[in-house]
Design an enzyme around this catalytic site. Structure first.
Site, PDB file in Angstrom:
ATOM      1  N   HIS A 259      -3.916  28.984  14.394  1.00 59.35           N
ATOM      2  CA  HIS A 259      -3.873  29.985  13.319  1.00 59.35           C
ATOM      3  C   HIS A 259      -5.284  30.518  13.118  1.00 59.35           C
ATOM      4  O   HIS A 259      -6.255  29.777  13.239  1.00 59.35           O
ATOM      5  CB  HIS A 259      -3.374  29.352  12.011  1.00 59.35           C
ATOM      6  N   ASP A 313       5.529  28.910  12.223  1.00 59.23           N
ATOM      7  CA  ASP A 313       6.598  29.226  13.182  1.00 59.23           C
ATOM      8  C   ASP A 313       7.071  28.021  13.979  1.00 59.23           C
ATOM      9  O   ASP A 313       8.036  28.140  14.745  1.00 59.23           O
ATOM     10  CB  ASP A 313       6.100  30.311  14.150  1.00 59.23           C
TER      11      ASP A 313
HETATM   12  C1  SDX Z   1       1.971  33.726  12.236  1.00 64.65           C
HETATM   13  O1  SDX Z   1      -2.183  35.484  10.247  1.00 64.65           O
HETATM   14  C2  SDX Z   1      -1.173  34.956   9.633  1.00 64.65           C
HETATM   15  O2  SDX Z   1      -1.234  34.565   8.478  1.00 64.65           O
HETATM   16  C3  SDX Z   1       0.097  34.874  10.449  1.00 64.65           C
HETATM   17  C4  SDX Z   1       1.226  34.058   9.842  1.00 64.65           C
HETATM   18  C5  SDX Z   1       1.818  34.716   8.603  1.00 64.65           C
HETATM   19  O3  SDX Z   1       2.386  34.015   7.754  1.00 64.65           O
HETATM   20  O4  SDX Z   1       1.797  35.974   8.548  1.00 64.65           O
HETATM   21  O5  SDX Z   1       0.743  32.769   9.491  1.00 64.65           O
HETATM   22  C6  SDX Z   1       2.398  33.912  10.809  1.00 64.65           C
HETATM   23  O6  SDX Z   1       1.889  34.696  12.954  1.00 64.65           O
HETATM   24  C7  SDX Z   1       1.572  32.363  12.708  1.00 64.65           C
HETATM   25  C8  SDX Z   1       1.026  32.364  14.178  1.00 64.65           C
HETATM   26  C9  SDX Z   1       2.210  32.408  15.149  1.00 64.65           C
HETATM   27  N1  SDX Z   1       1.716  32.576  16.521  1.00 64.65           N
HETATM   28  C10 SDX Z   1       1.797  31.552  17.418  1.00 64.65           C
HETATM   29  O7  SDX Z   1       2.230  30.429  17.165  1.00 64.65           O
HETATM   30  C11 SDX Z   1       1.316  31.949  18.814  1.00 64.65           C
HETATM   31  C12 SDX Z   1       0.357  30.876  19.353  1.00 64.65           C
HETATM   32  N2  SDX Z   1      -0.871  30.921  18.564  1.00 64.65           N
HETATM   33  C13 SDX Z   1      -2.004  31.592  19.125  1.00 64.65           C
HETATM   34  O8  SDX Z   1      -1.697  32.793  19.796  1.00 64.65           O
HETATM   35  C14 SDX Z   1      -3.187  31.678  18.161  1.00 64.65           C
HETATM   36  O9  SDX Z   1      -3.360  30.435  17.612  1.00 64.65           O
HETATM   37  C15 SDX Z   1      -3.185  32.721  17.067  1.00 64.65           C
HETATM   38  C16 SDX Z   1      -2.928  34.097  17.583  1.00 64.65           C
HETATM   39  C17 SDX Z   1      -2.188  32.379  16.039  1.00 64.65           C
HETATM   40  C18 SDX Z   1      -4.562  32.698  16.425  1.00 64.65           C
HETATM   41  O10 SDX Z   1      -5.443  32.988  17.440  1.00 64.65           O
HETATM   42  P1  SDX Z   1      -7.000  33.330  17.193  1.00 64.65           P
HETATM   43  O11 SDX Z   1      -7.397  33.030  15.807  1.00 64.65           O
HETATM   44  O12 SDX Z   1      -7.230  34.716  17.693  1.00 64.65           O
HETATM   45  O13 SDX Z   1      -7.714  32.280  18.108  1.00 64.65           O
HETATM   46  P2  SDX Z   1      -7.899  32.417  19.677  1.00 64.65           P
HETATM   47  O14 SDX Z   1      -6.648  32.954  20.325  1.00 64.65           O
HETATM   48  O15 SDX Z   1      -9.170  33.153  19.918  1.00 64.65           O
HETATM   49  O16 SDX Z   1      -8.044  30.881  20.094  1.00 64.65           O
HETATM   50  C19 SDX Z   1      -9.254  30.163  19.792  1.00 64.65           C
HETATM   51  C20 SDX Z   1      -9.231  28.981  20.755  1.00 64.65           C
HETATM   52  C21 SDX Z   1      -9.030  29.426  22.214  1.00 64.65           C
HETATM   53  O17 SDX Z   1      -9.620  28.425  23.026  1.00 64.65           O
HETATM   54  P3  SDX Z   1     -11.095  28.706  23.687  1.00 64.65           P
HETATM   55  O18 SDX Z   1     -10.932  29.944  24.564  1.00 64.65           O
HETATM   56  O19 SDX Z   1     -12.023  28.946  22.520  1.00 64.65           O
HETATM   57  O20 SDX Z   1     -11.383  27.453  24.473  1.00 64.65           O
HETATM   58  O21 SDX Z   1      -8.104  28.129  20.457  1.00 64.65           O
HETATM   59  C22 SDX Z   1      -7.215  28.148  21.569  1.00 64.65           C
HETATM   60  C23 SDX Z   1      -7.547  29.372  22.410  1.00 64.65           C
HETATM   61  O22 SDX Z   1      -7.175  29.158  23.761  1.00 64.65           O
HETATM   62  N3  SDX Z   1      -5.857  28.284  21.035  1.00 64.65           N
HETATM   63  C24 SDX Z   1      -4.774  27.729  21.569  1.00 64.65           C
HETATM   64  C25 SDX Z   1      -3.706  28.115  20.740  1.00 64.65           C
HETATM   65  N4  SDX Z   1      -4.160  28.878  19.741  1.00 64.65           N
HETATM   66  C26 SDX Z   1      -5.500  28.977  19.930  1.00 64.65           C
HETATM   67  N5  SDX Z   1      -4.613  26.956  22.681  1.00 64.65           N
HETATM   68  C27 SDX Z   1      -3.345  26.569  22.951  1.00 64.65           C
HETATM   69  N6  SDX Z   1      -2.262  26.919  22.194  1.00 64.65           N
HETATM   70  C28 SDX Z   1      -2.409  27.659  21.095  1.00 64.65           C
HETATM   71  N7  SDX Z   1      -1.333  27.985  20.358  1.00 64.65           N
END
Ligand code: SDX
Length: 383
Positions: A259, A313
């Site tokens: 998140h 989710d």
């Molecule tokens: C919702 O914003 C909100 O409030 C949204 C929400 C709401 O109520 O409206 O809470 C609802 O959308 C929840 C999120 C649902 N999405 C998912 O479950 C999809 C999987 N999650 C990721 O795509 C991610 O965690 C995000 C998009 C939710 C957040 O991503 P960020 O803040 O842009 O962080 P990032 O993608 O830049 O990741 C930072 C690091 C990375 O590693 P490094 O490159 O730094 O080594 O964390 C890792 C990412 O690879 N990472 C994950 C991960 N999420 C982040 N690695 C594996 N699995 C994951 N799910």
């Protein structure tokens, strides 16, 4: 050199009184009230009122609000006809985005400065979204649309329109609690998308249509559906470790985790997990919930130290699956709830509007010549 923040991470886009999140402590409040309180004692109707009016309703205000919603549950036959024309293979999020945009054509609300116009637009959107979601769910399979039942509550009525039978009260209550938990979440992508649209003084139906499109993506609301597909692909608890090793090795996102704000387990996931456990009576060895809990344990070992933990989710889809709801209907249900938060932010934006128009750092060329078509070379860049 101007600062650039990818995804506007940490950038303040607006001031708001609607909700607040503490990502380190795992605290979410709607208008200052903790969601644990609302989930334990409230209803989605009360929560929608709180988000829109900044106060929990008195009994007479709640009665009037629910009466207004009740008489606006039905949709025009032309909206039903539009839904019937949509491809049954289409995604329900596209269906409701189209239906909401069409709704605005039947009930023009262009005078966004008029509180009465805003109120009735909010009533129609809150009241008709469930009807349109249920209508597409049935019509796409060749089943008749079930008209709303005025003797049922908001959540009971949704099940009635979907399954043509009143749900068990305990099921309706759990569904209503899930709607409370999904109703609002500060400056998430779909709320921001709606805000940008509202800042052009577009009407509330258009704003909600923008927000629905944004919620659909698998990185946002579409994750609840993606989690179920992931858990099914894993298939058994024994496969969890190797599945996650492959995902993380390939730097692929594990759906339902991580998140932008929460670095601890999403407080909503804690409550939803309890509801899922409550529903999973027989706890089969490889039920979706059993696999999900194994995924959470394995993910904690691998990425817990990075603050990547279950979000809203991760468990929500398991509950809807246990209720017999089709997987691609999960994000539309998220939208049915979040429309309350989207509307609250839309109306707050109208009150102190300033058009959203950010800047960019241009990295392209300048003063390129207009080459004749004969002298041009094939493009090597992909779109
Ligand atoms: C919702 O914003 C909100 O409030 C949204 C929400 C709401 O109520 O409206 O809470 C609802 O959308 C929840 C999120 C649902 N999405 C998912 O479950 C999809 C999987 N999650 C990721 O795509 C991610 O965690 C995000 C998009 C939710 C957040 O991503 P960020 O803040 O842009 O962080 P990032 O993608 O830049 O990741 C930072 C690091 C990375 O590693 P490094 O490159 O730094 O080594 O964390 C890792 C990412 O690879 N990472 C994950 C991960 N999420 C982040 N690695 C594996 N699995 C994951 N799910």
């Amino acid at each position: 050199m101007r600062d650039f923040f990818p995804g506007l991470a940490g950038v303040v886009a607006t001031k708001s009184n609607i909700s607040s999140v503490d990502g380190q402590q795992g605290i979410l409040e709607y208008r200052g009230i903790r969601i644990e309180e609302l989930a334990a004692h409230g209803t989605f109707m009360e929560t929608a009122y709180l988000l829109l009016f900044d106060e929990l309703p008195t009994s007479s205000a709640l009665r009037q609000f629910e009466e207004d919603l009740l008489i606006h549950r039905r949709i025009k036959y032309r909206i039903t006809d539009l839904i019937k024309c949509l491809p049954e293979s289409g995604h329900p999020m596209d269906a409701i985005q189209a239906a909401v945009a069409a709704l605005g054509m039947f009930y023009p609300a262009t005078n966004v400065r008029d509180p009465e116009a805003r109120y009735w637009a909010a009533i129609r959107l809150l009241a008709k979204l469930p009807t349109m979601v249920a209508a597409f769910a049935r019509l796409r399979h060749g089943d008749d649309q079930i008209q709303p039942n005025d003797n049922l509550s908001y959540s009971e009525n949704f099940f009635y329109m979907l399954f043509e039978q009143k749900p068990d009260p305990a099921i309706a209550k759990m569904f209503d609690t899930s709607l409370i938990l999904h109703a609002e979440h500060t400056m998430n992508a779909s709320t921001f998308s709606g805000l940008v649209t509202a800042s052009t003084l577009a009407d509330p139906y258009t704003v909600i249509s923008s927000a629905i499109g944004t919620l659909k993506g698998p990185l946002h609301g579409g994750a609840n559906e993606a989690v179920i597909h992931m858990l099914r692909a894993i298939g058994s608890v024994e496969q969890v470790a190797s599945f996650l090793d492959q995902k993380i090795e390939a730097k692929e996102k594990v759906m339902g985790f991580g998140h932008r704000v929460y670095k601890v387990k999403d407080p909503r996931a804690l409550i939803l997990q309890e509801l899922a456990q409550h529903m999973d009576k027989d706890q089969k060895p490889n039920s979706l919930l059993t696999i999900a809990r194994a995924v959470e344990q394995e993910m904690e070992q691998r990425v817990g130290h990075k603050g990547i933990r279950p979000n809203v989710d991760f468990y929500s889809g398991i509950i809807y699956h246990q209720m017999g709801i089709e997987t691609d209907m999960f994000t539309p249900i998220f939208a049915m709830s979040r429309v309350a938060g989207w509307l609250a932010h839309c109306f707050e934006q109208y009150q102190h509007n300033h058009l959203f128009r950010p800047d960019q750092i241009y990295e392209g060329p300048h003063n390129r010549p207009y080459e004749s078509i004969e002298s041009r070379k094939p493009s090597t860049s992909a779109i």
